[in-house]
Scaffold this active site. Structure first.
Site, mmCIF file in Angstrom:
data_model
loop_
_atom_site.group_PDB
_atom_site.id
_atom_site.type_symbol
_atom_site.label_atom_id
_atom_site.label_comp_id
_atom_site.label_asym_id
_atom_site.label_seq_id
_atom_site.Cartn_x
_atom_site.Cartn_y
_atom_site.Cartn_z
ATOM 1 N N ARG A 189 -7.203 33.939 -5.756
ATOM 2 C CA ARG A 189 -8.310 33.879 -6.575
ATOM 3 C C ARG A 189 -8.178 33.206 -7.789
ATOM 4 O O ARG A 189 -8.917 32.627 -8.539
ATOM 5 C CB ARG A 189 -8.972 35.156 -7.015
ATOM 6 N N HIS A 225 38.872 31.664 -16.071
ATOM 7 C CA HIS A 225 39.203 31.879 -17.679
ATOM 8 C C HIS A 225 39.102 30.395 -18.259
ATOM 9 O O HIS A 225 39.650 29.364 -17.589
ATOM 10 C CB HIS A 225 40.772 32.164 -17.794
#
Length: 472
Positions: A36, A451
């Site tokens: 809608r 890392h």
């Protein structure tokens, strides 16, 4: 009346509805979506996406204000609210257009209008006063939800806002009161505080972000307060008196003591209600409990050929939960109809649904809190790791935060993981994958994390639960 006929019809095109429609089309069902309003639903147009766009603007502004911390020099600082809002709306429009493309690509028919379930297998769709019938062997209700309102706490769009009004402000409030400290309330509190509002958050429970682990909640609250956000817990707003350009809020705290706070605007963020009204539930005897459609573990309503997913069916009210429910439901329907390619299908485990809040600092979690795990009878091992112990976090200037893991001491099962700090909404998925794969602490300990990254803290929080932390 000429009826359009489909195998699958989805009422609502939010994250649950449009994903269900795509998966249905992929599985060979002739599929339609009835919508809608805008494709993408509330999440894409008025929720998840545009709020993140606003918060990104606030984050960049925050970094600009702290440029000197990074050895940088910034000129006169400021913001253009209209452009901030315009950027947010533009992103929502762009993504809504993307959904339209996906519908076309997957040959899903989009039918515009307001749909009502007439009877199992039949929707009546009205647009501009004209009605058409849409038939579907299976109908999926995915109408979503809306902001909850109480009789004494009603939004008017001018002084008193819901999230929708807060997304398109005409001005930044000098003083703002936010009712509710869940994800929606805290995100808007964080956004407006960053832009200069004097923000007060009122929460009925004894702590902010009450669904989160208590330690994480306390950490976040301390950070919010240090940023200047006022927090009132175990309190409720009992009355809103609107003046010409302000609102006088009566707040009742512990012991029934009341005080009045005058603000420019109020944001109501006290939860949501499912959109159960006027979609044909009553006449089809579809059960509704506390504003949400009742379904089984697969999404079936108990009425043959009628199903429901997403916010309409209750918590957690999350887009990713709705999307996955849509996929599971459609695959279950396909398998029941004889599709032998659907294997290893399982109902959704809500314990594996991550939750994210995009305030500053961010908060993310999956699984049980420590308190919930103990209440469930587990003996737990708990690990913690602070951002200040991580090189990447320090280099980024984001040393405020912590990670927490909760393990079953007997089996090593990861029961829950909880984070607060920069970028945790991106990292939580690592623990979510771990829970989905049913890994134990052994697999997590032997996982190599790159890392320097902030994700290394996830490893350390696992190690700490078993007394093996390396960097703190």
């Amino acid at each position: 009346m000429t009826a359009q006929k489909f195998d699958m019809v989805v009422l609502g095109s939010g994250p649950g509805g449009y994903v269900a429609a795509i998966r249905a089309a992929q599985l060979g069902f002739k599929t339609a979506v009835v919508e809608r309003a805008e494709l993408g639903g509330i999440c894409l147009n008025w929720g998840c996406i545009p709020t993140k766009a606003l918060l990104r603007s606030a984050e960049v502004f925050h970094n600009m204000k702290h440029a000197a911390d990074y050895g940088l020099v910034a000129g006169q600082l400021g913001f253009d609210l209209d452009k901030v809002v315009s950027r947010s709306r533009g992103i929502a429009a762009q993504l809504s257009g993307g959904i339209k493309h996906l519908m076309k690509k997957n040959k899903v028919t989009v039918i515009e209008g307001n749909g009502v379930l007439v009877k199992p297998g039949v929707l009546s769709v009205e647009k501009d006063g004209k009605k058409t019938e849409v038939h579907g062997t299976d109908i999926i209700l995915a109408t979503g939800a809306r902001a909850k309102e109480l009789p004494h706490l009603k939004a008017d769009g001018e002084l008193v806002w819901t999230y929708r009004h807060a997304l398109t402000p005409k001005a930044v409030p000098g003083k703002l009161l936010v009712i509710g400290s869940g994800a929606i309330g805290i995100e808007f509190a964080s956004f407006y505080n960053e832009l200069g509002s004097d923000v007060t958050v009122v929460e009925m429970m004894d702590r902010v972000m009450p669904v989160e682990d208590e330690e994480i909640s306390a950490f976040a609250a301390k950070s919010f307060k240090s940023q200047g956000i006022k927090i009132m817990t175990e309190a409720s707003v009992t009355k809103l008196d609107k003046k010409a350009k302000s609102v006088v809020c009566t707040v009742e705290g512990k012991g029934g003591k009341s005080e009045q706070i005058e603000v420019d605007n109020v944001i109501i963020a006290i939860g949501i209600d499912g959109n159960v009204e006027n979609i044909g539930l009553e006449q089809n005897k579809i059960k509704v409990d506390r504003g949400h459609v009742v379904t089984d573990e697969w999404g079936h309503t108990g009425v043959k050929g009628v199903h429901a997913i997403g916010d309409l069916t209750g918590p957690p009210w999350l887009a990713h939960k709705a999307s996955h429910e849509g996929v599971i439901l459609v695959e279950k329907i396909a398998r029941d109809k004889g599709n032998k390619e659907i294997k290893d299908l399982h109902p959704m485990d809500k314990g594996n649904i991550p939750g994210c809040t995009y305030c500053r600092p961010q908060v993310a979690s999956v699984g049980m809190t420590e308190k919930a795990a103990i209440a469930a009878g587990y003996k737990v091992n708990v690990g913690r790791f602070p951002f200040i112990g991580n090189g990447k976090a320090i280099a980024m200037g984001e040393a405020e935060g912590m990670m927490k893991t909760v393990f079953d001491a007997k089996t090593g099962e990861l029961l829950g993981a909880h984070m607060v700090g920069a970028e945790v909404t991106e990292m939580i998925q690592g623990y979510t994958v771990a829970r989905t794969l049913e890994t134990t602490e052994i697999e997590l300990m032997h996982t190599v994390f790159p890392h320097p990254t902030m994700s290394e803290m996830m490893h350390e929080a696992v190690l700490d639960a078993f007394g093996k932390a390396l960097h703190f």
